[in-house]
Design a protein around this motif. Structure first.
Motif, PDB file in Angstrom:
ATOM      1  N   LEU A 259      42.585  39.761  45.756  1.00 17.47           N
ATOM      2  CA  LEU A 259      42.891  41.086  45.345  1.00 17.47           C
ATOM      3  C   LEU A 259      42.651  42.089  46.895  1.00 17.47           C
ATOM      4  CD1 LEU A 259      39.906  41.332  42.685  1.00 17.47           C
ATOM      5  CD2 LEU A 259      42.441  41.098  42.398  1.00 17.47           C
ATOM      6  N   PRO A 260      43.262  43.225  46.542  1.00 18.26           N
ATOM      7  CA  PRO A 260      43.108  44.202  47.988  1.00 18.26           C
ATOM      8  C   PRO A 260      41.833  44.846  47.964  1.00 18.26           C
ATOM      9  CG  PRO A 260      44.479  45.084  46.042  1.00 18.26           C
ATOM     10  CD  PRO A 260      43.912  43.629  45.627  1.00 18.26           C
ATOM     11  N   VAL A 261      40.736  44.366  48.556  1.00 20.79           N
ATOM     12  CA  VAL A 261      39.481  44.980  48.242  1.00 20.79           C
ATOM     13  C   VAL A 261      38.858  45.032  49.850  1.00 20.79           C
ATOM     14  CG1 VAL A 261      38.933  44.154  45.729  1.00 20.79           C
ATOM     15  CG2 VAL A 261      38.438  42.659  47.825  1.00 20.79           C
ATOM     16  N   THR A 262      37.740  45.915  49.800  1.00 21.80           N
ATOM     17  CA  THR A 262      36.934  45.669  51.188  1.00 21.80           C
ATOM     18  C   THR A 262      35.770  44.823  50.759  1.00 21.80           C
ATOM     19  OG1 THR A 262      37.956  47.966  51.746  1.00 21.80           O
ATOM     20  CG2 THR A 262      35.966  47.227  52.541  1.00 21.80           C
ATOM     21  N   TRP A 263      35.479  43.943  51.667  1.00 19.21           N
ATOM     22  CA  TRP A 263      34.225  42.990  51.377  1.00 19.21           C
ATOM     23  C   TRP A 263      32.957  43.884  51.994  1.00 19.21           C
ATOM     24  CZ3 TRP A 263      34.769  38.613  48.910  1.00 19.21           C
ATOM     25  CH2 TRP A 263      35.967  38.012  48.519  1.00 19.21           C
ATOM     26  N   GLY A 310      41.518  38.432  58.157  1.00 18.50           N
ATOM     27  CA  GLY A 310      42.506  39.467  58.107  1.00 18.50           C
ATOM     28  C   GLY A 310      42.191  40.780  57.318  1.00 18.50           C
ATOM     29  N   GLN A 311      41.022  40.493  56.685  1.00 18.82           N
ATOM     30  CA  GLN A 311      40.734  41.703  55.913  1.00 18.82           C
ATOM     31  C   GLN A 311      39.530  42.533  56.620  1.00 18.82           C
ATOM     32  OE1 GLN A 311      42.242  41.943  52.804  1.00 18.82           O
ATOM     33  NE2 GLN A 311      43.454  40.214  53.629  1.00 18.82           N
ATOM     34  N   GLN A 474      31.111  40.499  34.938  1.00 19.82           N
ATOM     35  CA  GLN A 474      31.699  41.875  35.334  1.00 19.82           C
ATOM     36  C   GLN A 474      32.289  41.704  36.465  1.00 19.82           C
ATOM     37  OE1 GLN A 474      27.838  43.083  36.439  1.00 19.82           O
ATOM     38  NE2 GLN A 474      27.432  44.210  34.414  1.00 19.82           N
ATOM     39  N   ALA A 475      32.309  40.729  37.383  1.00 22.96           N
ATOM     40  CA  ALA A 475      33.281  40.489  38.426  1.00 22.96           C
ATOM     41  C   ALA A 475      34.602  40.189  37.811  1.00 22.96           C
ATOM     42  CB  ALA A 475      32.803  39.303  39.219  1.00 22.96           C
ATOM     43  N   GLN A 476      34.787  39.401  36.806  1.00 22.60           N
ATOM     44  CA  GLN A 476      35.922  38.804  35.911  1.00 22.60           C
ATOM     45  C   GLN A 476      36.646  40.195  35.510  1.00 22.60           C
ATOM     46  OE1 GLN A 476      34.845  36.009  33.556  1.00 22.60           O
ATOM     47  NE2 GLN A 476      34.364  34.381  35.086  1.00 22.60           N
ATOM     48  N   THR A 477      35.976  41.026  34.807  1.00 23.83           N
ATOM     49  CA  THR A 477      36.511  42.174  34.342  1.00 23.83           C
ATOM     50  C   THR A 477      36.914  43.128  35.326  1.00 23.83           C
ATOM     51  OG1 THR A 477      34.865  41.996  32.615  1.00 23.83           O
ATOM     52  CG2 THR A 477      36.208  43.994  32.541  1.00 23.83           C
ATOM     53  N   MET A 478      36.091  43.226  36.606  1.00 20.64           N
ATOM     54  CA  MET A 478      36.518  44.095  37.788  1.00 20.64           C
ATOM     55  C   MET A 478      37.985  43.668  38.211  1.00 20.64           C
ATOM     56  SD  MET A 478      32.808  44.445  39.260  1.00 20.64           S
ATOM     57  CE  MET A 478      33.349  44.545  41.147  1.00 20.64           C
ATOM     58  N   ALA A 479      38.174  42.238  38.265  1.00 19.47           N
ATOM     59  CA  ALA A 479      39.242  41.727  38.781  1.00 19.47           C
ATOM     60  C   ALA A 479      40.579  41.990  37.911  1.00 19.47           C
ATOM     61  CB  ALA A 479      38.929  40.192  39.199  1.00 19.47           C
ATOM     62  N   GLY A 480      40.067  41.791  36.839  1.00 17.27           N
ATOM     63  CA  GLY A 480      41.234  42.135  35.794  1.00 17.27           C
ATOM     64  C   GLY A 480      41.686  43.549  35.808  1.00 17.27           C
ATOM     65  N   ALA A 481      40.924  44.347  36.312  1.00 25.17           N
ATOM     66  CA  ALA A 481      41.456  45.930  36.286  1.00 25.17           C
ATOM     67  C   ALA A 481      42.149  46.108  37.452  1.00 25.17           C
ATOM     68  CB  ALA A 481      39.961  46.732  36.320  1.00 25.17           C
ATOM     69  N   VAL A 482      41.698  45.595  38.530  1.00 26.95           N
ATOM     70  CA  VAL A 482      42.293  45.660  39.933  1.00 26.95           C
ATOM     71  C   VAL A 482      43.700  45.054  39.923  1.00 26.95           C
ATOM     72  CG1 VAL A 482      42.200  45.471  42.502  1.00 26.95           C
ATOM     73  CG2 VAL A 482      40.119  45.826  41.064  1.00 26.95           C
ATOM     74  N   ARG A 483      43.714  43.789  39.422  1.00 30.45           N
ATOM     75  CA  ARG A 483      45.084  43.254  38.920  1.00 30.45           C
ATOM     76  C   ARG A 483      46.080  44.041  38.268  1.00 30.45           C
ATOM     77  NH1 ARG A 483      42.311  38.186  38.817  1.00 30.45           N
ATOM     78  NH2 ARG A 483      42.156  38.542  36.381  1.00 30.45           N
ATOM     79  N   LEU A 494      43.908  50.911  49.603  1.00 33.67           N
ATOM     80  CA  LEU A 494      43.316  51.389  50.987  1.00 33.67           C
ATOM     81  C   LEU A 494      41.776  51.010  51.339  1.00 33.67           C
ATOM     82  CD1 LEU A 494      44.064  53.559  53.251  1.00 33.67           C
ATOM     83  CD2 LEU A 494      42.530  55.100  52.077  1.00 33.67           C
ATOM     84  N   ASP A 495      41.788  50.378  52.629  1.00 35.83           N
ATOM     85  CA  ASP A 495      40.174  50.048  52.976  1.00 35.83           C
ATOM     86  C   ASP A 495      39.486  50.983  53.171  1.00 35.83           C
ATOM     87  OD1 ASP A 495      40.358  50.328  55.741  1.00 35.83           O
ATOM     88  OD2 ASP A 495      42.189  49.242  55.797  1.00 35.83           O
ATOM     89  N   LEU A 496      38.192  50.558  53.048  1.00 32.44           N
ATOM     90  CA  LEU A 496      37.250  51.611  53.009  1.00 32.44           C
ATOM     91  C   LEU A 496      37.046  52.448  54.474  1.00 32.44           C
ATOM     92  CD1 LEU A 496      34.681  52.858  51.827  1.00 32.44           C
ATOM     93  CD2 LEU A 496      33.174  50.990  52.588  1.00 32.44           C
TER      94      LEU A 496
END
Length: 778
Positions: A259-263, A310-311, A474-483, A494-496
């Protein structure tokens, strides 16, 4: 048949006509009441300019409708919308002639309208639209009480009547009848939202930043093994379940890597998992046992390292300190803020060492993004210039009709990065139920589209800061929304760090709310002042201990990290656990400091005016100790004086190897007889007391003149006896030479056949001078 009979002049009898009219009134009464109530509600709504208050019919809750899936979540024109779910008859009567149908409402024009549509329950004839109708229904001839049936609706998007880009309410309802109400009515309904943006927006897409948090509760203790590797000791092995396949943290890494997220990472989690990759031990009752999950830890850490290359990675201060607790309670205890500085300094090094990436350490994240001036001051005291707040804390007051960008300059070179409250809390419920997850994803997508459509020509940066420790579901649902946003029709990732430097909206509020506005529910969860007093006490003990150590890092590092863990945000909601952890850290540290101690002695006797007093110091640590001074302090210095080494601050220097003892000697001079209490105590070289004092009694027994006279008399008698023996031997020898006394002993002299005594062999004389008194051992 009645109509035909009437036309042929064969009308019914008066009694039959009366029965027919009565039945018609009974059957039609509910319909008339519904129409009248609908008309009244509509009239009231038109008169006031507001939506009519909903009064759902109780029958509309007879059947529970659950939506398990909706695909695609954000369709395009050529798609077929497929909705699967379950209907359950929760009533007492069977529902017959039932069918499930889809209802599409009018486009919602604001985020508030989306909130209202999501919160509505039950069916309202005046507010809910008509069904799309056949052939897009699923029929059930009978649904018995307590019975559930699955359904799947498939409707071409072209049949939904969508007349423009935006968010549309969808209702999935079950209609049927019962024995008591033999006409079709809505028995149950479930609503969701449909974002409709089949092509990329004509204006500017919203820039969406999704923070992906990696953190856990505290698992490591301050205890380490005495071996060279300092084998760590865990309070439990629960972290392994989070790291294992299917576990919470495993899912976060597996999903986040795609996913395009900021860790956003707590470095303490990395340090803890890294410790698990080698030998470690786990507490089990009063002992500890070897840990066995090294492979799980290695696999998780390896996957995370691959995922972040690279993230953008943001490292929070070590152990994710509770900034609000520090601001509201910790500042009352001196030295508390210094722990935050140390936690920030170790964060970057930890991430670089373990993940081999350079993180940003310029962010602070208060609990739930709730801020006030004191929290901002504490957050920035350790060097952070960006504070992650939330829009329900930093509320808009300028009457904006759109959601502004996240970045807000709040003075002093500090930027508040304000996350969107609706989006950030979208997945906090029980997402293990598919129905909840489906509704949450649809609402998230609808809200993001609504933000973009508010001001299509004004590009804005939106930040999502979810719960700190999402569950696996919750993580799976979040990932589904971002996808679902991957098509980038109305958002772009956009990164943080980039969001923090985006151009702020001049009209957006930048005023930090007063302390009185801080939520009481969050304030009640904060660490108490006593917690910070405990931390201060532990730090004070550690500071004294480190001075005497020759390898202080073996102790300072684990205990310093443990103190940082004591102020972790993860203790919210677990006050008892926090107390137990703090007490455990202090107790273990006290035990270590007690390994360097004085060996107790009760009494020592001086049989002269001066003697050597010896006190034993024991070091049961594995490393040598030094920088210590031992002092003896008589209770009555006028009767007993102890000679000290002024170069060692009035004591004797102490340096002992690990696992050894040292006898430290003092010269004592007595001026009078009798017992004298002496206190022995260790000090650091700067004069700070170390450990507990030890008391013992010195009994002085001086040699008196009378005793000396008795001894002198005894010596004189021995000398006289020796002279007499010598005289007798000379006489005996003279007699032999003159021939007197042959074969006989004269005057009791020696036997002439007995040789004289040889000269005594005393050996070489010792070159050492005799001591000035008796050595006193313990």
């Amino acid at each position: 048949m009645a109509e035909a009979a009437d036309s042929q002049g064969m009308g019914p009898s008066p009694a039959r006509r009366w029965l027919r009219r009565t039945a018609a009134l009974l059957v039609g009464a509910p319909l008339i009441a519904g129409l009248l109530s609908g008309t009244a509600a509509t009239t009231a709504a038109h008169a006031t300019g507001a939506a009519a208050p909903e009064k759902a019919q109780p029958v509309s809750r007879t059947v529970q409708v659950t939506l398990d899936s909706m695909s695609p979540s954000a369709p395009v024109k050529s798609d077929t919308l497929t909705i699967s779910g379950t209907v359950t008859n929760t009533g007492r009567q069977a529902v017959t002639a039932a069918h499930v149908g889809l209802r599409v409402g009018q486009r919602l024009t604001s985020r508030t309208a989306i909130d209202d549509a999501s919160q509505r329950s039950g069916y309202s004839q005046s507010l809910d639209p008509a069904e799309v109708g056949d052939p897009y229904t699923v029929k059930f001839p009978k649904l018995a009480p307590g019975i559930s049936r699955d359904f799947t609706l498939s409707v071409p998007v072209s049949k939904l009547g969508l007349d423009g880009d935006g968010v549309y309410p969808l209702g999935v309802s079950l209609s049927g009848q019962t024995a008591n109400q033999q006409y079709e009515q809505v028995m149950g309904i479930q609503r969701t939202l449909l974002p409709w943006q089949p092509e990329a927006v004509d204006g500017k897409k919203s820039q969406l930043t999704y923070m992906w948090p990696l953190m856990s509760s505290t698992h490591l203790t301050a205890q380490t093994g005495s071996d060279e590797q300092q084998t760590p000791v865990f309070a439990d092995d629960a972290l392994a379940a989070e790291l294992a396949p299917g576990g919470r943290l495993e899912q976060m890494v597996s999903l986040g890597s795609q996913l395009p997220v900021t860790w956003v990472i707590d470095p303490d989690l990395l340090a803890t998992v890294d410790a698990m990759t080698r030998n470690y031990r786990v507490k089990s009752g009063d002992t500890d046992v070897p840990g066995t999950n090294q492979d799980v830890a290695k696999q998780w850490l390896g996957r995370l390292e691959d995922a972040v290359q690279g993230q953008k990675v943001v490292a929070l201060p070590f152990a994710d300190p509770d900034l609000a607790s520090l601001a509201h309670r910790g500042k009352e205890v001196s030295g508390s803020l210094s722990h935050l500085q140390g936690a920030t300094e170790v964060a970057e090094k930890t991430v670089e060492t373990i993940l081999h990436v350079t993180p940003s350490v310029d962010f602070a994240w208060p609990v739930e993004g709730a801020v006030d001036p004191s929290i901002v001051d504490v957050a920035t005291s350790a060097g952070a210039h960006n504070v992650i707040a939330r829009s329900d804390s930093l509320r808009e007051t300028g009457g904006l009709t759109y959601s502004p960008s996240a970045a807000r300059p709040i003075g002093g070179g500090t930027t508040a990065v304000v996350s969107d409250a609706r989006l950030s809390t979208a997945f906090e419920g029980d997402m293990s139920r598919s129905g909840n997850a489906t509704l949450a994803v649809q609402e998230f997508l609808a809200q993001t589209l609504a933000i973009t459509l508010q001001e299509p020509e004004r590009q804005r940066s939106i930040v999502v800061a979810p719960q700190r420790m999402p569950s696996a579901s919750q993580a799976q649902t979040m990932a589904g929304a971002v996808r679902a946003l991957s098509a980038q029709r109305w958002t772009t990732p956009l990164d943080l760090p980039a969001a923090a430097t985006a151009k702020p909206d001049a009209r957006a509020t930048a005023r930090v709310p007063a302390s009185s506005s801080y939520p009481g529910s969050l304030r009640r969860q904060e660490l108490p002042v006593q917690a910070f007093q405990d931390m201060k006490s532990t730090q004070g003990t550690l500071d004294k201990f480190r001075v005497i150590l020759t390898a202080p890092d073996r102790v300072v590092t684990p205990f310093g990290n443990a103190i940082s863990r004591e102020m972790s945000t993860s203790w919210r909601g677990d006050r008892e656990g926090a107390v137990i952890y703090r007490a455990g850290v202090q107790s273990y540290l006290d035990g270590l400091t007690g390994e360097v101690r004085l060996i107790q002695k009760s009494t020592a006797t001086m049989s002269g005016r001066s003697a050597t007093l010896a006190v034993t110091v024991q070091n049961q640590l594995v490393q040598p100790v030094g920088n210590l001074v031992l002092r003896l302090e008589p209770s009555n210095p006028s009767r007993l004086k102890v000679t000290t080494n002024e170069a060692a601050n009035g004591g004797q220097p102490v340096k002992i190897d690990g696992g050894h003892s040292q006898s430290v000697k003092f010269t004592a001079t007595a001026n009078a007889n009798g017992p004298v209490q002496v206190t022995a105590r260790l000090y650091t070289q700067d004069g700070t007391p170390y450990g507990d004092p030890m008391e013992f009694t010195v009994k002085v027994s001086e040699i008196t003149p009378t005793v000396m006279l008795v001894i002198a008399g005894g010596v004189l008698l021995l000398v006289l006896a020796g002279i007499r023996m010598y005289t007798q031997r000379k006489r005996s020898t003279a007699r032999k030479e003159t021939g007197e006394g042959d074969g006989a002993e004269a005057d009791g002299g020696d036997d002439p056949g007995q040789p004289s005594d040889p000269t005594p062999d005393t050996g070489p004389e010792s070159g050492a001078s005799p001591g000035t008194g008796e050595k006193v051992e313990h």
